[in-house]
Design a protein around this motif. Structure first.
Motif, PDB file in Angstrom:
ATOM      1  N   ASP A 213       0.728  -1.398  -0.157  1.00  0.00           N
ATOM      2  CA  ASP A 213      -0.154   0.007   0.228  1.00  0.00           C
ATOM      3  C   ASP A 213       1.094   1.390   0.125  1.00  0.00           C
ATOM      4  OD1 ASP A 213      -1.966   1.939   0.457  1.00  0.00           O
ATOM      5  OD2 ASP A 213      -2.722   1.096   2.772  1.00  0.00           O
TER       6      ASP A 213
ATOM      7  N   HIS B  88      -2.520   3.906   3.952  1.00  0.00           N
ATOM      8  CA  HIS B  88      -4.640   4.282   4.305  1.00  0.00           C
ATOM      9  C   HIS B  88      -3.995   3.347   6.110  1.00  0.00           C
ATOM     10  CE1 HIS B  88      -4.442   4.199  -0.052  1.00  0.00           C
ATOM     11  NE2 HIS B  88      -5.736   5.091   0.709  1.00  0.00           N
TER      12      HIS B  88
ATOM     13  N   GLU C 179      -8.439   1.138   4.792  1.00  0.00           N
ATOM     14  CA  GLU C 179      -9.820   2.343   4.186  1.00  0.00           C
ATOM     15  C   GLU C 179      -9.497   1.991   2.563  1.00  0.00           C
ATOM     16  OE1 GLU C 179      -8.580   6.617   6.275  1.00  0.00           O
ATOM     17  OE2 GLU C 179      -7.136   5.217   5.449  1.00  0.00           O
ATOM     18  N   GLU C 180     -10.788   2.613   1.654  1.00  0.00           N
ATOM     19  CA  GLU C 180     -11.312   2.774   0.715  1.00  0.00           C
ATOM     20  C   GLU C 180     -10.882   1.452  -0.053  1.00  0.00           C
ATOM     21  OE1 GLU C 180      -8.545   4.932  -1.288  1.00  0.00           O
ATOM     22  OE2 GLU C 180      -8.708   6.824  -0.165  1.00  0.00           O
ATOM     23  N   GLY C 181     -11.909   0.309   0.857  1.00  0.00           N
ATOM     24  CA  GLY C 181     -11.897  -0.911   0.179  1.00  0.00           C
ATOM     25  C   GLY C 181     -10.822  -2.157  -0.011  1.00  0.00           C
ATOM     26  N   LEU C 182     -10.365  -1.786   0.778  1.00  0.00           N
ATOM     27  CA  LEU C 182      -8.572  -2.268   0.881  1.00  0.00           C
ATOM     28  C   LEU C 182      -8.415  -3.626   1.361  1.00  0.00           C
ATOM     29  CD1 LEU C 182      -6.145   0.802   0.496  1.00  0.00           C
ATOM     30  CD2 LEU C 182      -6.974  -0.900  -1.447  1.00  0.00           C
TER      31      LEU C 182
ATOM     32  N   GLN D 273      -9.909  -4.911  -4.997  1.00  0.00           N
ATOM     33  CA  GLN D 273     -10.535  -3.680  -4.095  1.00  0.00           C
ATOM     34  C   GLN D 273     -12.218  -3.926  -3.852  1.00  0.00           C
ATOM     35  OE1 GLN D 273      -8.862   0.063  -5.607  1.00  0.00           O
ATOM     36  NE2 GLN D 273     -10.095   0.957  -3.708  1.00  0.00           N
TER      37      GLN D 273
ATOM     38  N   GLY E  87     -13.986  -2.080  -3.907  1.00  0.00           N
ATOM     39  CA  GLY E  87     -15.008  -0.295  -3.509  1.00  0.00           C
ATOM     40  C   GLY E  87     -14.480   0.602  -2.927  1.00  0.00           C
ATOM     41  N   MET E  88     -15.261   2.161  -2.537  1.00  0.00           N
ATOM     42  CA  MET E  88     -14.448   2.643  -1.927  1.00  0.00           C
ATOM     43  C   MET E  88     -14.912   2.975  -0.520  1.00  0.00           C
ATOM     44  SD  MET E  88     -12.760   4.080  -3.889  1.00  0.00           S
ATOM     45  CE  MET E  88     -11.424   5.275  -3.454  1.00  0.00           C
TER      46      MET E  88
ATOM     47  N   THR F  96     -14.437   2.483   3.158  1.00  0.00           N
ATOM     48  CA  THR F  96     -14.147   2.048   5.021  1.00  0.00           C
ATOM     49  C   THR F  96     -14.154   0.315   5.420  1.00  0.00           C
ATOM     50  OG1 THR F  96     -12.721   4.157   5.130  1.00  0.00           O
ATOM     51  CG2 THR F  96     -12.376   2.660   6.710  1.00  0.00           C
TER      52      THR F  96
ATOM     53  N   SER G  34     -21.586  -1.854   4.725  1.00  0.00           N
ATOM     54  CA  SER G  34     -21.077  -2.153   3.427  1.00  0.00           C
ATOM     55  C   SER G  34     -20.667  -3.611   4.167  1.00  0.00           C
ATOM     56  CB  SER G  34     -19.241  -1.734   2.755  1.00  0.00           C
ATOM     57  OG  SER G  34     -20.407  -0.143   2.219  1.00  0.00           O
TER      58      SER G  34
END
Length: 365
Positions: free
Chosen positions: A208, A212, A229-232, A248, A250-251, A253, A273
């Motif tokens: 990464d 994040h 974070e950010e769907g990682l 991934q 999505g965005m 978290t 989510s």
């Protein structure tokens, strides 16, 4: 009182970019919470409870001001543990009934060898800055001079050093009594192979480049996963030596990851989510989850169903390994920070209102 994720974000402070304006680390005031013992409390079930764990039949709950309490009679009575730091406890995990670790704000890492009755501090944010800088120097020396990787690693270390030791560790992944991985904000990660006597910064082993926050980690199917974070989502299949990024989702978290059985993995987080993978994270499909509040916890009860808790005080149940969830309770005044199974259909709801024992069989089917 802040809800769990809001509280963790408040511990994190501003964004990484904002750290450019931070003073040098030596200019920061002392952080007495690192070395002052946990605050004694009278109401052992009424504090802001953030994290739960079990060590054989013992239940443990940690929260604000370094408080960790434990129960040996299925949550009927509680005792306060001896904790040498007064930071917020963010995560607790055991590898045997005796040996476990806890993480906290200000980079604090604690270890117990007696099932959670007493804890010792092994690491804090000041020491983690030193570990990070040492690892960064070794890494930069191994890269071509002026390469993007070297410049990025150097700049990250400079920023995080300048911003000080106030970064929380948020997830602990015990591998054995001697090996453990710790993860936290801004991709901070540390690894020990001697039970925590010594540590190595492990942040450069995670794929990464943007640093994040990492919120959770889990060992599933012989691999190690971390989410943030950010769907990682990152997965290690080489014993934790490297964590390349997976697909991934999505965005949004992600706050947690769990093995839901049947060969499936569930990740969950912001705004309801929730995604399932049946192929070790290669592909993900959204769950049927109608809520829009942040999902803060998902656990499997001994009786079989999955229970999810959200920041709006909602409790959700899945009887199909996470494919769909149904709402069974909502108390808008009580954010669910974490959930901890007890036995059968019984579990603990952990919130800013304290420790609340519940029985799933008492809810409508």
């Amino acid at each position: 009182m802040l809800h769990r994720r809001e509280m963790l974000l408040s511990i994190l402070g501003g964004s990484l970019a904002a750290a450019f304006a931070g003073p040098p680390a030596q200019a920061f005031p002392a952080y007495p919470q690192i070395s002052l013992p946990a605050i004694p409390i009278r109401n052992l079930t009424g504090f802001d409870a953030v994290a739960g764990a079990s060590a054989a039949s013992r239940l443990l709950v940690g929260g604000e001001h370094g408080v960790i309490v434990y129960s040996d009679d299925a949550a009927k009575t509680w005792h306060q543990a001896d904790v040498p730091a007064s930071v917020t406890i963010t995560n607790i995990a055991f590898v045997t009934p005796e040996v476990g670790w806890a993480t906290g704000s200000l980079g604090v890492v604690l270890r117990t060898q007696d099932g959670g009755k007493t804890w010792v501090k092994q690491l804090d944010g000041l020491e983690e800055i030193d570990l990070m800088n040492t690892a960064t120097q070794v890494y930069v020396a191994s890269q071509p001079a002026g390469s993007d990787q070297a410049v990025r690693a150097t700049r990250r270390a400079q920023i995080l050093t300048q911003s000080g030791p106030d970064k929380p560790m948020l997830a602990v992944l015990p591998i054995s009594t001697s090996k453990v991985l710790i993860f936290g904000s801004y991709r901070f990660a540390d690894y020990s192979t001697d039970g925590g006597k010594s540590w190595t910064d492990w942040s450069l082993h995670i794929g990464d480049p943007m640093s994040h926050n990492i919120y959770d980690a889990a060992a599933i199917g012989g691999a190690y996963y971390v989410v943030g974070e950010e769907g990682l989502i990152f997965r290690s299949t080489d014993g934790g030596q490297s964590f390349p990024q997976l697909a991934q989702v999505g965005m949004a978290t992600l706050f947690g990851i769990t093995d839901v059985g049947g060969g499936a993995i569930l990740v969950y987080g912001v705004s309801g989510s929730a995604y399932l993978s049946a192929d070790a994270g290669k592909t993900w499909n959204p769950c049927k989850f109608a809520g829009t509040d942040n999902i803060n916890a998902v656990v499997r009860l001994a009786s079989g169903p999955l229970v999810a808790g959200d920041s709006g005080g909602g409790l959700w149940v899945s009887k199909d390994n996470g494919q769909s969830f149904s709402l069974v309770m909502r108390n808008p005044l009580m954010s669910v920070n974490a959930l901890q199974p007890i036995d059968g259909p019984r579990f603990l709801l952990l919130s800013m209102a304290g420790i609340i024992p519940l029985d799933l069989s008492s809810f409508p089917a």
